[in-house]
Design an enzyme around this catalytic site. Structure first.
Site, mmCIF file in Angstrom:
data_model
loop_
_atom_site.group_PDB
_atom_site.id
_atom_site.type_symbol
_atom_site.label_atom_id
_atom_site.label_comp_id
_atom_site.label_asym_id
_atom_site.label_seq_id
_atom_site.Cartn_x
_atom_site.Cartn_y
_atom_site.Cartn_z
ATOM 1 N N ASP A 162 0.839 -1.191 0.000
ATOM 2 C CA ASP A 162 0.000 0.000 0.000
ATOM 3 C C ASP A 162 0.878 1.247 0.000
ATOM 4 O O ASP A 162 1.814 1.351 0.807
ATOM 5 C CB ASP A 162 -0.935 -0.020 1.219
ATOM 6 C CG ASP A 162 -2.263 0.640 0.912
ATOM 7 O OD1 ASP A 162 -2.268 1.858 0.657
ATOM 8 O OD2 ASP A 162 -3.283 -0.072 0.912
ATOM 9 N N SER A 197 -6.685 3.918 -2.222
ATOM 10 C CA SER A 197 -6.879 2.489 -1.979
ATOM 11 C C SER A 197 -8.167 1.958 -2.581
ATOM 12 O O SER A 197 -8.216 0.844 -3.091
ATOM 13 C CB SER A 197 -6.931 2.220 -0.475
ATOM 14 O OG SER A 197 -5.678 2.435 0.098
ATOM 15 N N ASP A 220 -5.068 13.842 2.879
ATOM 16 C CA ASP A 220 -5.099 13.805 1.416
ATOM 17 C C ASP A 220 -4.659 15.156 0.857
ATOM 18 O O ASP A 220 -4.550 15.320 -0.363
ATOM 19 C CB ASP A 220 -6.518 13.483 0.914
ATOM 20 C CG ASP A 220 -6.986 12.125 1.436
ATOM 21 O OD1 ASP A 220 -6.142 11.223 1.551
ATOM 22 O OD2 ASP A 220 -8.182 11.991 1.751
ATOM 23 N N ARG A 246 -16.664 8.268 -0.806
ATOM 24 C CA ARG A 246 -15.958 7.008 -0.553
ATOM 25 C C ARG A 246 -16.518 6.312 0.672
ATOM 26 O O ARG A 246 -16.846 6.945 1.673
ATOM 27 C CB ARG A 246 -14.465 7.277 -0.395
ATOM 28 C CG ARG A 246 -13.689 6.041 0.000
ATOM 29 C CD ARG A 246 -12.220 6.160 -0.296
ATOM 30 N NE ARG A 246 -11.438 5.333 0.604
ATOM 31 C CZ ARG A 246 -10.126 5.216 0.543
ATOM 32 N NH1 ARG A 246 -9.453 5.873 -0.390
ATOM 33 N NH2 ARG A 246 -9.477 4.468 1.396
ATOM 34 N N LYS A 266 -6.345 -2.079 6.764
ATOM 35 C CA LYS A 266 -6.347 -2.337 5.311
ATOM 36 C C LYS A 266 -7.077 -3.631 4.967
ATOM 37 O O LYS A 266 -7.044 -4.060 3.807
ATOM 38 C CB LYS A 266 -4.894 -2.425 4.790
ATOM 39 C CG LYS A 266 -4.083 -1.155 4.941
ATOM 40 C CD LYS A 266 -4.475 -0.079 3.934
ATOM 41 C CE LYS A 266 -3.645 1.174 4.107
ATOM 42 N NZ LYS A 266 -4.094 2.283 3.235
ATOM 43 N N ASP A 308 2.066 3.234 3.181
ATOM 44 C CA ASP A 308 0.956 4.172 3.129
ATOM 45 C C ASP A 308 0.609 4.752 4.497
ATOM 46 O O ASP A 308 0.540 5.964 4.665
ATOM 47 C CB ASP A 308 -0.275 3.481 2.555
ATOM 48 C CG ASP A 308 -1.419 4.467 2.417
ATOM 49 O OD1 ASP A 308 -1.295 5.389 1.602
ATOM 50 O OD2 ASP A 308 -2.402 4.338 3.164
ATOM 51 N N HIS A 353 1.393 8.620 5.535
ATOM 52 C CA HIS A 353 0.362 9.634 5.826
ATOM 53 C C HIS A 353 0.677 10.453 7.080
ATOM 54 O O HIS A 353 0.079 11.502 7.291
ATOM 55 C CB HIS A 353 -0.993 8.968 6.044
ATOM 56 C CG HIS A 353 -1.732 8.624 4.786
ATOM 57 N ND1 HIS A 353 -2.029 9.554 3.830
ATOM 58 C CD2 HIS A 353 -2.261 7.450 4.345
ATOM 59 C CE1 HIS A 353 -2.718 8.962 2.847
ATOM 60 N NE2 HIS A 353 -2.861 7.684 3.135
ATOM 61 N N ASP A 395 -0.946 -0.215 -4.811
ATOM 62 C CA ASP A 395 -2.240 0.359 -5.205
ATOM 63 C C ASP A 395 -2.140 1.830 -5.611
ATOM 64 O O ASP A 395 -3.035 2.351 -6.267
ATOM 65 C CB ASP A 395 -3.284 0.162 -4.098
ATOM 66 C CG ASP A 395 -2.909 0.824 -2.779
ATOM 67 O OD1 ASP A 395 -1.722 1.144 -2.554
ATOM 68 O OD2 ASP A 395 -3.816 1.016 -1.944
ATOM 69 N N HIS A 396 -1.095 2.510 -5.196
ATOM 70 C CA HIS A 396 -0.868 3.932 -5.521
ATOM 71 C C HIS A 396 0.393 4.344 -4.804
ATOM 72 O O HIS A 396 0.891 3.613 -3.942
ATOM 73 C CB HIS A 396 -2.034 4.827 -5.046
ATOM 74 C CG HIS A 396 -2.353 4.614 -3.599
ATOM 75 N ND1 HIS A 396 -1.581 5.124 -2.588
ATOM 76 C CD2 HIS A 396 -3.318 3.878 -3.001
ATOM 77 C CE1 HIS A 396 -2.071 4.728 -1.427
ATOM 78 N NE2 HIS A 396 -3.122 3.962 -1.642
ATOM 79 N N HIS A 451 -1.142 10.788 -0.898
ATOM 80 C CA HIS A 451 -0.698 9.913 -1.986
ATOM 81 C C HIS A 451 -0.069 10.769 -3.085
ATOM 82 O O HIS A 451 -0.054 11.994 -2.995
ATOM 83 C CB HIS A 451 -1.888 9.157 -2.565
ATOM 84 C CG HIS A 451 -2.581 8.287 -1.575
ATOM 85 N ND1 HIS A 451 -3.796 7.714 -1.814
ATOM 86 C CD2 HIS A 451 -2.228 7.897 -0.327
ATOM 87 C CE1 HIS A 451 -4.170 6.996 -0.768
ATOM 88 N NE2 HIS A 451 -3.236 7.108 0.159
HETATM 89 O O1 LIG Z 1 -8.384 7.134 4.082
HETATM 90 C C1 LIG Z 1 -7.174 7.363 4.084
HETATM 91 O O2 LIG Z 1 -6.408 6.912 4.945
HETATM 92 C C2 LIG Z 1 -6.616 8.288 3.049
HETATM 93 O O3 LIG Z 1 -7.531 9.314 2.783
HETATM 94 C C3 LIG Z 1 -6.388 7.567 1.769
HETATM 95 O O4 LIG Z 1 -5.602 6.430 1.965
HETATM 96 P P1 LIG Z 1 -5.944 5.030 1.314
HETATM 97 O O5 LIG Z 1 -6.632 5.331 0.007
HETATM 98 O O6 LIG Z 1 -4.598 4.413 1.098
HETATM 99 O O7 LIG Z 1 -6.783 4.291 2.243
HETATM 100 MN MN LIG Z 2 -3.815 2.476 -0.409
HETATM 101 MN MN LIG Z 3 -3.435 6.047 1.973
#
Ligand SMILES: O=C(O)[C@H](O)COP(=O)(O)O
Ligand SMILES: [Mn+2]
Ligand SMILES: [Mn+2]
Length: 558
Positions: free
Chosen positions: A29, A82, A172, A285, A360, A429, A433, A470-471, A500
């Site tokens: 991740d 993600s 973000d 989301r 995750k 990831d 963050h 994934d990114h 990201h």
């Molecule tokens: O929800 C989060 O933690 C971030 O906004 C995005 O991170 P993720 O897409 O890797 O979950």
């Molecule tokens: Mn991710």
């Molecule tokens: Mn993330």
């Protein structure tokens, strides 16, 4: 699909590739590819396993797109995330994602014609409309411009009293940017007030501390939000939201601001949620809104004491969980991600193991399977969730549960009970963050070690591995100007990038079970995450359905 609409689940045999190999699918991740420098934590960290995979380029290692239209997002400026990343990886096709669907529904006005809007608008005359969500232009969970259009739209359609409950971001988007977003919102609300709409910010808090937990990691987070948003109670009271954010930032960053409520001159909360009100959660989301949706919607709810359960009309921006039909009312229909690779493979007998830690876990199950919770066939599948640490920021424990995930995957592989062993390794990831560069370097090393454990097990059973991401995230920790130079704040400090990136991610294949001659094709230069599903199906000995994005591999005749 047949003309009757019946899905034919039987996959064709691959003409050249055998069945019966154990395939490990590893998703790192937040692991993108970037130029080497001191702010590229993957480069700085010791990552011998991932480095060795790169040696296989171009036949066994390449880059794939993980952002923008390649994963169903509106523009090339939209970084991956993600949800869209795992959706694309699992579904093998590109679906217009929530961000885009909401844009379209707002632009066409269809958002105001659906059942969801009608349902909430019945409260407009006599009660309050509450809007709860993430306040930023990150485009991952929500977008400020969509909130602005929604505010305009509802007020034009009769909403007389509006209360906005803001969750500050800094994850973000840059930390500190919340002050500006709250100022913008306050200006908009002031303009609405000039037009006679009683519109105010009612409460707030940092997204990671208030409301936006996910996968039921820590219900206290949602409870803190509930107390502020619904009960109108919080440890901090302010008469002005801009002032609130500025003041609370003295001791916390945007992601972790404590909950606050806005009060009037009598110290009374201006916007608790009460019987008869309407509520919209404006995030598109799903993962970080599902828990609140449950609290708002379920009559029998026991995750925390709600104290008061107001009789409201609630709609999500989208329906967040198609399986649970949660929430039952929503403004925009979510993407219909059907016929995912997971479902096909299970229906073709592929015994599947999926694992990650809590934060995750839904990524390699729920998102992977097209936002669907649960098993396709519980006799053939096993999903294992390793509990994440609770109540800490992950720079404090950057190793997270990488080792445990590696062990579980290793054991699943060595057991030979599974044909596919799929994991998400979160470290790059989750620690990325936090914006803590040193901790992110440690995180990348831990992720690399977990990959090694899995590759070693694949070696032992004669299997195949696919390692991808994934990114991007950990490969760039600073904001840069157009020529790539790190940007500084006015006070000379670096502008740390907690978000990201739009960078591509690696994909590597290998293992003793990989048939001779298998290599990456050269004729899919724009390949993205959606091409991975067909690739994995091939490695299981099947040809992907014809409407899937094409495979990345070919078998050269030796
Ligand atoms: O929800 C989060 O933690 C971030 O906004 C995005 O991170 P993720 O897409 O890797 O979950
Ligand atoms: Mn991710
Ligand atoms: Mn993330």
């Amino acid at each position: 699909m047949g003309s009757s609409g019946q899905v034919s689940w039987k996959l064709e045999d691959h003409p050249k590739l055998p069945k019966g190999k154990t395939v490990a699918v590893v998703v790192l991740d937040g692991w993108g590819e970037n130029k080497p420098d001191e702010y590229n934590c993957i480069h700085v960290a010791q990552t011998p396993t991932m480095d060795s995979l790169k040696q296989g380029a171009p036949e066994k290692w390449r880059l794939v797109k993980a952002h923008g239209p390649a994963v169903g997002l509106p523009t090339e400026d939209d970084m991956g995330n993600s949800e869209v990343g795992h959706n694309a990886l699992g579904a093998g096709r590109i679906f217009a994602q929530g961000a885009k669907l909401v844009d379209q529904a707002l632009a066409s006005g269809k958002i105001y014609e659906g059942e969801g809007f009608k349902y909430i608008s019945e409260c407009f005359q006599n009660a309050t409309l509450h809007l709860i969500g993430l306040l930023s232009d990150g485009g991952v969970h929500s977008r400020l411009d969509q909130l602005q259009l929604l505010l305009k739209g509802v007020s034009e359609r009769g909403a007389k009293r509006i209360r906005v409950h803001v969750l500050t971001d800094g994850r973000d988007v840059l930390d500190g940017s919340s002050v500006g977003f709250v100022e913008t919102l306050e200006n908009d609300l002031a303009k609405l007030r000039e037009k006679g709409v009683d519109a105010k910010i009612a409460s707030g808090g940092g997204r990671m501390y208030v409301t936006m937990d996910r996968y039921e990691n820590d219900w206290d987070v949602v409870k803190r939000g509930w107390d502020a948003q619904v009960l109108g109670e919080a440890p901090y009271k302010f008469t002005n939201a801009v002032e609130a954010v500025k003041k609370l930032r003295e001791n916390a960053n945007d992601q972790y601001l404590p909950p606050f409520v806005i009060v009037d001159e009598n110290n009374k909360a201006v916007g608790p949620i009460v019987d008869g009100d309407a509520v919209v959660t404006f995030n598109f989301r799903a993962d970080r809104m599902v828990m609140l949706a449950k609290a708002l919607e379920y009559p029998d709810f026991d995750k925390f004491d709600r104290v008061r359960f107001p009789k409201i009309r609630y709609a999500g921006m989208l329906q967040y969980d198609g399986e649970l039909k949660l929430p039952s009312k929503y403004l925009v229909s979510p993407p219909e991600i059907d016929r995912t690779s997971g479902e096909y493979l299970v229906k073709n007998g592929i015994r599947t193991f999926a694992c990650s830690e809590t934060v995750k876990f839904g990524h390699v199950t729920f998102f992977w399977n097209g936002n669907r919770s649960g098993y396709f066939n519980s006799e053939l599948e096993e999903y294992v969730e390793i509990p994440s640490d609770v109540g800490i920021t992950f720079n404090v424990k950057p190793n997270m549960k990488a080792l445990e995930i590696g062990e579980k995957a290793r054991d699943a592989i060595l057991s030979r009970k599974f044909d596919q062993v799929r994991v998400n390794i979160p470290n790059g990831d989750m620690v990325g963050h936090t914006g803590d560069i040193q901790a992110t370097v440690v995180a990348c090393k831990a992720a690399d070690e977990a990959v090694k454990m899995i590759l070693d097990a694949i070696e032992q059973v004669g299997g195949i591995y696919v390692v991808t991401a994934d990114h991007g995230n950990a490969e760039d920790m600073v904001k840069r100007n157009k020529s790539g130079q790190p940007l500084k704040h006015k006070n000379g400090e670096l502008q740390i990038l907690t978000s990201h990136t739009c960078l591509p991610v690696p994909i590597a294949i290998g293992g003793p079970g990989l048939a001779p001659g298998v290599r990456f094709r050269k004729d899919v230069p724009t390949g993205g995450l959606a091409n991975v599903a067909a690739t994995v199906m091939n490695l299981h000995g099947f040809v992907a359905p014809s409407d899937y994005e094409t495979t990345l591999i070919e078998v050269a005749d030796n």
